[in-house]
Design a protein around this motif. Structure first.
Motif, PDB file in Angstrom:
ATOM      1  N   THR A 182     -46.637  48.891-141.259  1.00  0.00           N
ATOM      2  CA  THR A 182     -45.862  48.237-140.129  1.00  0.00           C
ATOM      3  C   THR A 182     -44.347  48.561-139.993  1.00  0.00           C
ATOM      4  O   THR A 182     -43.807  48.752-141.158  1.00  0.00           O
ATOM      5  CB  THR A 182     -46.120  46.841-140.214  1.00  0.00           C
ATOM      6  OG1 THR A 182     -45.744  46.360-141.530  1.00  0.00           O
ATOM      7  CG2 THR A 182     -47.301  46.372-140.019  1.00  0.00           C
ATOM      8  N   MET A 183     -43.965  48.933-138.882  1.00  0.00           N
ATOM      9  CA  MET A 183     -42.612  49.128-138.618  1.00  0.00           C
ATOM     10  C   MET A 183     -42.055  48.509-137.483  1.00  0.00           C
ATOM     11  O   MET A 183     -42.754  47.602-136.648  1.00  0.00           O
ATOM     12  CB  MET A 183     -42.465  50.582-138.234  1.00  0.00           C
ATOM     13  CG  MET A 183     -42.935  51.397-139.276  1.00  0.00           C
ATOM     14  SD  MET A 183     -42.635  53.355-138.898  1.00  0.00           S
ATOM     15  CE  MET A 183     -43.166  54.104-140.288  1.00  0.00           C
ATOM     16  N   ILE A 184     -40.866  48.635-137.009  1.00  0.00           N
ATOM     17  CA  ILE A 184     -40.096  48.138-135.711  1.00  0.00           C
ATOM     18  C   ILE A 184     -40.027  49.394-134.984  1.00  0.00           C
ATOM     19  O   ILE A 184     -39.881  50.534-135.662  1.00  0.00           O
ATOM     20  CB  ILE A 184     -38.958  47.236-135.989  1.00  0.00           C
ATOM     21  CG1 ILE A 184     -37.860  47.851-136.729  1.00  0.00           C
ATOM     22  CG2 ILE A 184     -39.530  45.882-136.826  1.00  0.00           C
ATOM     23  CD1 ILE A 184     -36.799  47.381-136.757  1.00  0.00           C
ATOM     24  N   PRO A 185     -39.706  49.445-133.777  1.00  0.00           N
ATOM     25  CA  PRO A 185     -39.323  50.572-132.907  1.00  0.00           C
ATOM     26  C   PRO A 185     -38.149  51.399-133.195  1.00  0.00           C
ATOM     27  O   PRO A 185     -38.182  52.503-133.360  1.00  0.00           O
ATOM     28  CB  PRO A 185     -39.056  50.238-131.661  1.00  0.00           C
ATOM     29  CG  PRO A 185     -39.781  48.772-131.526  1.00  0.00           C
ATOM     30  CD  PRO A 185     -39.805  48.144-132.875  1.00  0.00           C
ATOM     31  N   ALA A 245     -44.362  65.100-133.932  1.00  0.00           N
ATOM     32  CA  ALA A 245     -44.450  63.594-134.024  1.00  0.00           C
ATOM     33  C   ALA A 245     -45.360  63.062-132.773  1.00  0.00           C
ATOM     34  O   ALA A 245     -45.122  63.859-131.563  1.00  0.00           O
ATOM     35  CB  ALA A 245     -43.337  63.026-133.975  1.00  0.00           C
ATOM     36  N   ALA A 246     -46.120  62.134-132.726  1.00  0.00           N
ATOM     37  CA  ALA A 246     -46.907  61.689-131.588  1.00  0.00           C
ATOM     38  C   ALA A 246     -46.756  60.147-131.503  1.00  0.00           C
ATOM     39  O   ALA A 246     -46.592  59.584-132.375  1.00  0.00           O
ATOM     40  CB  ALA A 246     -48.417  61.795-131.739  1.00  0.00           C
ATOM     41  N   LEU A 247     -46.523  59.580-130.180  1.00  0.00           N
ATOM     42  CA  LEU A 247     -46.419  58.296-129.885  1.00  0.00           C
ATOM     43  C   LEU A 247     -47.517  57.870-128.983  1.00  0.00           C
ATOM     44  O   LEU A 247     -47.855  58.734-128.001  1.00  0.00           O
ATOM     45  CB  LEU A 247     -45.057  58.205-128.999  1.00  0.00           C
ATOM     46  CG  LEU A 247     -43.717  58.558-129.860  1.00  0.00           C
ATOM     47  CD1 LEU A 247     -42.711  58.163-128.904  1.00  0.00           C
ATOM     48  CD2 LEU A 247     -43.683  57.908-131.316  1.00  0.00           C
ATOM     49  N   VAL A 248     -48.399  56.758-129.348  1.00  0.00           N
ATOM     50  CA  VAL A 248     -49.461  56.476-128.544  1.00  0.00           C
ATOM     51  C   VAL A 248     -49.137  54.827-128.755  1.00  0.00           C
ATOM     52  O   VAL A 248     -48.653  54.030-129.567  1.00  0.00           O
ATOM     53  CB  VAL A 248     -50.711  56.759-129.107  1.00  0.00           C
ATOM     54  CG1 VAL A 248     -50.465  58.229-129.189  1.00  0.00           C
ATOM     55  CG2 VAL A 248     -51.108  55.996-130.275  1.00  0.00           C
ATOM     56  N   HIS A 249     -50.073  54.170-127.650  1.00  0.00           N
ATOM     57  CA  HIS A 249     -50.229  52.675-127.419  1.00  0.00           C
ATOM     58  C   HIS A 249     -51.457  52.235-127.445  1.00  0.00           C
ATOM     59  O   HIS A 249     -52.396  52.924-126.534  1.00  0.00           O
ATOM     60  CB  HIS A 249     -49.329  52.296-126.338  1.00  0.00           C
ATOM     61  CG  HIS A 249     -49.236  50.838-126.261  1.00  0.00           C
ATOM     62  ND1 HIS A 249     -48.251  49.927-127.064  1.00  0.00           N
ATOM     63  CD2 HIS A 249     -49.920  49.717-125.339  1.00  0.00           C
ATOM     64  CE1 HIS A 249     -48.477  48.805-126.514  1.00  0.00           C
ATOM     65  NE2 HIS A 249     -49.482  48.459-125.834  1.00  0.00           N
ATOM     66  N   VAL A 250     -52.048  51.384-128.064  1.00  0.00           N
ATOM     67  CA  VAL A 250     -53.395  50.758-127.932  1.00  0.00           C
ATOM     68  C   VAL A 250     -53.316  49.132-127.787  1.00  0.00           C
ATOM     69  O   VAL A 250     -52.152  48.642-128.138  1.00  0.00           O
ATOM     70  CB  VAL A 250     -54.122  51.166-129.214  1.00  0.00           C
ATOM     71  CG1 VAL A 250     -54.406  52.649-129.566  1.00  0.00           C
ATOM     72  CG2 VAL A 250     -53.613  50.560-130.757  1.00  0.00           C
ATOM     73  N   GLU A 259     -50.650  46.030-128.692  1.00  0.00           N
ATOM     74  CA  GLU A 259     -50.257  44.660-128.278  1.00  0.00           C
ATOM     75  C   GLU A 259     -50.293  43.549-129.425  1.00  0.00           C
ATOM     76  O   GLU A 259     -49.622  42.678-129.245  1.00  0.00           O
ATOM     77  CB  GLU A 259     -51.644  44.326-127.144  1.00  0.00           C
ATOM     78  CG  GLU A 259     -51.204  45.135-125.905  1.00  0.00           C
ATOM     79  CD  GLU A 259     -49.822  45.048-125.327  1.00  0.00           C
ATOM     80  OE1 GLU A 259     -49.586  43.977-124.902  1.00  0.00           O
ATOM     81  OE2 GLU A 259     -49.166  46.151-124.835  1.00  0.00           O
ATOM     82  N   GLU A 260     -51.136  43.732-130.217  1.00  0.00           N
ATOM     83  CA  GLU A 260     -51.382  42.737-131.125  1.00  0.00           C
ATOM     84  C   GLU A 260     -51.800  43.436-132.780  1.00  0.00           C
ATOM     85  O   GLU A 260     -52.755  44.185-132.506  1.00  0.00           O
ATOM     86  CB  GLU A 260     -52.366  41.718-130.828  1.00  0.00           C
ATOM     87  CG  GLU A 260     -52.646  40.501-131.664  1.00  0.00           C
ATOM     88  CD  GLU A 260     -53.668  39.682-131.462  1.00  0.00           C
ATOM     89  OE1 GLU A 260     -53.787  38.937-132.158  1.00  0.00           O
ATOM     90  OE2 GLU A 260     -54.295  39.906-130.483  1.00  0.00           O
ATOM     91  N   LEU A 261     -51.190  42.918-133.740  1.00  0.00           N
ATOM     92  CA  LEU A 261     -51.501  43.395-135.124  1.00  0.00           C
ATOM     93  C   LEU A 261     -52.827  42.467-135.358  1.00  0.00           C
ATOM     94  O   LEU A 261     -52.487  41.064-135.178  1.00  0.00           O
ATOM     95  CB  LEU A 261     -50.319  43.292-136.010  1.00  0.00           C
ATOM     96  CG  LEU A 261     -49.586  44.549-136.037  1.00  0.00           C
ATOM     97  CD1 LEU A 261     -48.217  44.145-137.247  1.00  0.00           C
ATOM     98  CD2 LEU A 261     -50.178  45.672-136.781  1.00  0.00           C
ATOM     99  N   THR A 276     -45.955  45.534-130.391  1.00  0.00           N
ATOM    100  CA  THR A 276     -45.029  45.535-129.225  1.00  0.00           C
ATOM    101  C   THR A 276     -45.555  44.908-128.213  1.00  0.00           C
ATOM    102  O   THR A 276     -46.259  45.443-127.291  1.00  0.00           O
ATOM    103  CB  THR A 276     -44.475  46.796-128.693  1.00  0.00           C
ATOM    104  OG1 THR A 276     -45.619  47.643-128.301  1.00  0.00           O
ATOM    105  CG2 THR A 276     -43.397  47.594-129.770  1.00  0.00           C
ATOM    106  N   PRO A 277     -45.707  43.541-128.107  1.00  0.00           N
ATOM    107  CA  PRO A 277     -46.406  42.960-126.891  1.00  0.00           C
ATOM    108  C   PRO A 277     -45.825  43.452-125.763  1.00  0.00           C
ATOM    109  O   PRO A 277     -44.646  43.351-125.327  1.00  0.00           O
ATOM    110  CB  PRO A 277     -46.243  41.113-127.327  1.00  0.00           C
ATOM    111  CG  PRO A 277     -46.078  41.377-128.546  1.00  0.00           C
ATOM    112  CD  PRO A 277     -45.182  42.324-129.114  1.00  0.00           C
TER     113      PRO A 277
END
Length: 280
Positions: A5-8, A158-163, A197-199, A225-226
């Motif tokens: 886990t990280m922050i942006p 590097a790659a950035l994705v959102h799930v 959206e949610e861990l 990151t909600p």
């Protein structure tokens, strides 16, 4: 096992100017917008961006962070052509590598499998070869002797994705209708960062295997990151914010950035809520 886990800001601290950055999602759907906004708050620039483009590309283009873009399209879906991308491209703001959607996918697959290229029929007989003079063809060594485009690997630093959901180990779950190749972006990259959206501590007794394509061995960090895909969609958690997207597309960049991108992610979400309240 490792808690990833990280922050942006932790993610952005691991990025650097001049790198090749892959951004998942598709058009204006499930883009890692909170991570892109965090990137805008940094001094990282001169990027080669690889994306099935949407407002992620538009934001970075408007801010002057892109040196080269590799894409099959840049769209807001309900608005066919991303306006900030168009403006930057028309002014010669960056180099463009425009390829077919299937070629793009094959480039990610080649990188994911650590191959220099993969043969693909897509692109033959089109202007793709003309506008990309560096592309080569390859002939099958078998009896068919068929000619293919030799699509080079889209290797990513590097790659950035959102799930929709992720656990602390780096496994990611999408709950909508399409993975949008996010798993390939992660596999094609030296490091991959997943916002969600949610861990969660688990994905239920019997999750659909197809929904768990983003696997922990390809993921470097996870960020909760909600509403982190806003204003793009993140179905079924929320649809695209069409009203706000229209505002984004029709507002001069300096004005939009001053109102919505002046602070951190919490400030952004608050400014969006305030704008919606004003519109009621």
């Amino acid at each position: 096992m490792t808690d990833k886990t990280m922050i942006p800001e932790d993610v952005v601290a691991r990025l650097h100017s001049g790198m090749t950055l892959g951004i998942g999602g598709w058009g204006s759907r499930r883009k890692p917008m909170a991570l892109v906004r965090a990137l805008l708050r940094s001094d990282v620039t001169d990027l080669t961006v690889v994306s099935y483009g949407g407002p992620d590309v538009g934001l970075l283009a408007a801010a002057g962070r892109i040196r080269k873009l590799v894409t099959a399209f840049v769209t807001l879906d309900s608005i066919p052509l991303e306006p900030h991308f168009r403006a930057a491209r028309e002014s010669g703001g960056f180099e463009l590598g425009e390829i077919d959607e299937a070629m793009f996918m094959w480039g990610l697959r080649a990188a994911a499998n650590r191959l220099p290229f993969l043969p693909v029929r897509a692109g033959l007989g089109s202007d793709v070869m003309r506008v990309n003079p560096g592309l080569r063809t390859v002939t099958s060594p078998y009896e068919d002797g068929e000619t293919f485009v030799a699509m080079p690997a889209l290797r990513l630093d590097a790659a950035l994705v959102h799930v929709n959901r992720a656990d602390r180990l780096g496994n990611g779950q999408y709950l909508g209708p399409d993975p949008y190749f996010d798993d390939l972006f992660c596999e094609a990259a030296q490091s991959a960062y997943v916002s969600c959206e949610e861990l969660v501590d688990g994905f239920g007794a019997a999750p659909v295997p197809q929904s768990l394509l983003v696997e922990r061995h390809t993921v470097t960090g996870v960020v909760e990151t909600p509403r982190g895909a806003h204003f793009t969609s993140c179905v079924p958690d929320y649809d695209r914010d069409e009203a706000f997207q229209k505002l984004y597309a029709t507002t001069p960049w300096p004005e939009f950035a001053a109102r919505f991108l002046h602070g951190d992610e919490k400030s952004y979400q608050s400014a969006v809520r305030t704008w919606h309240e004003e519109m009621r």
